[in-house]
Design a protein around this motif. Structure first.
Motif, PDB file in Angstrom:
ATOM      1  N   THR A  43      -9.459 -33.205 -47.133  1.00 40.53           N
ATOM      2  CA  THR A  43     -10.840 -32.726 -47.153  1.00 40.53           C
ATOM      3  C   THR A  43     -11.386 -32.591 -45.736  1.00 40.53           C
ATOM      4  O   THR A  43     -12.066 -31.614 -45.407  1.00 40.53           O
ATOM      5  CB  THR A  43     -11.712 -33.693 -47.981  1.00 40.53           C
ATOM      6  N   GLU A  83     -15.302 -30.550 -52.134  1.00 41.76           N
ATOM      7  CA  GLU A  83     -14.725 -31.573 -53.013  1.00 41.76           C
ATOM      8  C   GLU A  83     -15.673 -31.884 -54.182  1.00 41.76           C
ATOM      9  O   GLU A  83     -15.251 -32.005 -55.322  1.00 41.76           O
ATOM     10  CB  GLU A  83     -14.457 -32.826 -52.187  1.00 41.76           C
ATOM     11  N   ASP A 160     -10.762 -27.067 -52.289  1.00 41.51           N
ATOM     12  CA  ASP A 160     -10.443 -28.493 -52.265  1.00 41.51           C
ATOM     13  C   ASP A 160     -10.298 -28.963 -53.714  1.00 41.51           C
ATOM     14  O   ASP A 160     -11.285 -29.118 -54.426  1.00 41.51           O
ATOM     15  CB  ASP A 160     -11.559 -29.257 -51.544  1.00 41.51           C
ATOM     16  N   GLU A 161      -9.091 -29.157 -54.134  1.00 40.86           N
ATOM     17  CA  GLU A 161      -8.763 -29.562 -55.502  1.00 40.86           C
ATOM     18  C   GLU A 161      -9.421 -28.673 -56.563  1.00 40.86           C
ATOM     19  O   GLU A 161     -10.229 -29.139 -57.364  1.00 40.86           O
ATOM     20  CB  GLU A 161      -9.149 -31.026 -55.729  1.00 40.86           C
TER      21      GLU A 161
HETATM   22 MG    MG Z   1     -10.339 -34.882 -50.528  1.00 40.09          MG
END
Ligand code: MG
Ligand code: ATP
Lengths: 314, 272
Positions: A43, A83, A160-161
């Motif tokens: 991140t 995130e 991010d994810e």
């Molecule tokens: Mg992260």
């Protein structure tokens, strides 16, 4: 010119080095994966590349623009899925999109409306456009946040994810979308993920980082073969016994045999799977084994990953 | 500075605030208290019960100490009228500085610290909106509603006072020059100072509540001082109100210079 390039990219928070001298390039149109255990610095890396925080040392250029000196330009041309979904709970889905679309420079009313509609429909959120974002489910919020990240058709996309919290269908939709964006629009995508299957399927290259430093960079295939080892042969039998195992072990091409807890499953390490498979099968049959199935088991990116980061992922 | 980007932030925050009862309640209820409930009590209660003698004695003492110019205004009034006149026109005045300071600092802490607390700040900071545009938009959304509330309170207060006292005095007491200067000169500048302080505090804290608490600790003593001074200032007339306004303009400039320095997107995100 690479789409993203970093040199000695470093971020320190006090005495903690969250990102430690990363050097990597991402080519235009590439989907590049960032893998690593919790706290590895994924991140933080994305935040630096999106000009949200500045590096303590080293530099990064995004589409040729320095993330520190030309941060406004960088923020214009990149899209970021943070995130946290980072949505305004008190605004409706549509109002959220409207604000960000305008903030990203889509000033024309009609164009903005059409673009928002197109994207919300793509994610099955159009019907819920007048609901407060705060009342959305976790996955719906995630989808709305992804919509926001791509509203201005960014040259470069940081995710991010992206599939965290999504159901299988939505995850697939997102994967398809990423593929389409990269292939058709030649968008560069840098994604961080804990889902190794996703990385394996999508990414042309991945970088595994740990404690802020790069452990390895390469295509998923390279990592699989180099690190996790060669493919294994899996033979399922109606019933396995010691005699069969010994006769297989006796073959010259076989380096190791393991009998699985699952009674009839043998895993066999071979130097050259293709060439040796018929021989192995014949010897099993001759030893009286009743073969149910024969498979070549590819090592997974997960195995490679676990070997590299020492098994303490997630 | 692209003004349309600042206005975009303004509109977004305005929408959010107008749906947030945590913010709306204090900035609507407190003014109602000061503009309707308190003046009505001051005017109606002494008429219902006979004022106790001790308070009359106290009032007499106080009136003696008032500047001559005001004593002149009071000549020919009976005791009850004197009390109502002095209370409504002078002693309530400081509350009208509380309204803008309270409103603007409640909104500003929600807008800066609240956005950090609700974790919406990251996506906002990722957009191509500059620090200056963001700060300006958010300062504006703290300032405009607080001025609307202050102006509205003044209207309501004047109406309440005039309605309830016209019979007694035979003329309209409000608005007068001191009050107009107070509401349109001093209140905005004091409100800006409140915003400046809150922005600085918000940049350093985690959330809305914390920002509010620190604001309270910092703002209340300043208010107390103001309180002590404001009645006096009003008593000394329009010139004094004007002078205090000038002082606050300087304070505002100082605070905003500092605020701009402190408000760095990098810092806001790096803090945990
Ligand atoms: Mg992260
Ligand atoms: N603002 C900050 N202040 C102090 N330390 C921070 C800050 N942001 C990140 N860190 C630290 O930097 C390290 C890397 O964090 P980061 O969030 O980048 O990890 P990550 O790889 O994204 O992890 P995850 O997979 O859990 O999301 C962690 O040790 C974290 O505690």
């Amino acid at each position: 010119m690479p789409s993203i390039e970093t040199e000695g990219l470093t971020k320190r928070f006090g005495s903690l080095t969250a990102v430690d001298h990363l050097n990597f390039d991402v080519e235009a149109g590439e989907i590049f994966g960032l893998l690593g255990p919790n706290g590895a610095g994924k991140t933080t890396t994305i935040r630096m590349l999106a000009s949200l925080i500045s590096p303590s040392e080293g530099y990064a250029r995004v589409s040729g623009h320095d993330v520190v000196k030309e941060s406004l330009k960088v923020r214009e041309i990149v899209g970021i899925l943070t995130e946290n979904p980072s949505l305004y709970d008190r605004l409706t889905a549509y109002e959220n999109m409207e604000f960000f679309a305008e903030a990203y420079g889509i000033t024309d009313r009609v164009e903005r409306r059409d673009r928002i509609r197109e994207l919300l429909e793509l994610f099955d959120l159009w019907e819920r456009r007048d609901d407060k974002a705060g009342n959305f489910s976790k996955g719906m919020k995630q989808k709305l946040a992804i919509t926001r990240a791509i509203v201005h058709n960014p040259e470069i996309l940081f995710l991010d994810e992206p599939t965290s919290g999504l159901d299988p269908k939505s995850s697939k939709d997102i994967r398809d979308l990423m593929e389409e964006l990269s292939r058709r629009e030649n968008q560069t995508i840098l994604l961080s993920t804990h889902r190794l299957e996703d990385a394996d399927r999508l990414c042309s290259r991945v970088m595994i980082i740990k404690d802020g430093g790069s452990v390895v960079v390469g295509s998923p295939e390279e990592l699989r073969n180099k690190i996790a080892g060669t493919p294994l042969l899996e033979i399922r039998l109606r019933k396995a016994d010691e005699r069969i195992v010994r006769s297989v072990e006796a073959l010259e091409q076989v380096s190791a045999v393991s009998l699985d807890a699952d009674p009839g499953r043998m895993l066999i390490s071979l130097d050259d799977v293709e060439a040796a498979t018929p021989l192995v099968v014949r010897s099993v049959v001759e030893a009286g084994g009743m073969v149910l199935s024969v498979n070549v088991v590819e090592p997974s990116l997960e195995e490679a990953y676990l070997k590299l980061v020492g098994g303490d992922s997630e | 500075m692209r003004i349309e980007k600042a206005l975009l932030v303004f509109r977004k925050d305005w929408r959010e605030i107008s749906r947030n009862w945590q913010v709306l309640m204090p900035i609507l209820v407190v003014p109602l208290l000061f503009t309707v409930a308190i003046p009505a009590a001051i005017i109606l209660i002494p008429g219902l019960m006979n004022a106790p003698t001790s308070s009359t004695a106290f009032l007499g003492l106080m009136v003696e100490n008032l500047p001559g110019q005001i004593q002149a205004q009071l000549s020919g009034m009976d005791e009850n009228q004197v009390m109502i006149y002095v209370m409504l026109l002078y002693f309530i005045a400081p509350f009208f500085l509380v309204i803008p300071v309270m409103a603007s600092s409640v909104i500003a802490s929600d807008s800066f610290a609240g956005e950090k607390e609700r974790k919406t700040i990251e996506a906002l900071l990722a957009t191509p909106i500059t620090d200056g545009e963001l700060l300006f938009g958010k300062a504006l959304v703290s300032f405009v509603p607080s001025m609307l509330v202050t102006g509205g309170s003044f209207l309501l207060y004047s109406a309440t006072v005039d309605l309830l006292t016209y019979e007694m005095f035979g003329r309209l007491l409000l608005p007068n020059l001191e009050w107009v200067l107070l509401i349109f000169g001093l209140a905005p500048t004091v409100s800006l100072a409140g915003i400046g302080l809150t922005v600085m505090i918000s940049a350093r804290v985690k959330g809305f509540k914390e920002a509010q608490q620190i604001s309270a600790v910092l703002v209340v003593p300043i208010l107390m001082m103001l309180f002590a001074q404001a009645s006096g200032v009003m008593l000394f007339g329009p010139l004094m109100v004007g002078a205090l306004t000038l002082v606050f303009i300087l304070v505002d400039i100082l605070l905003f210079r500092l605020g701009v320095k402190i408000f760095r997107r990098e810092k806001i995100l790096s803090q945990r």
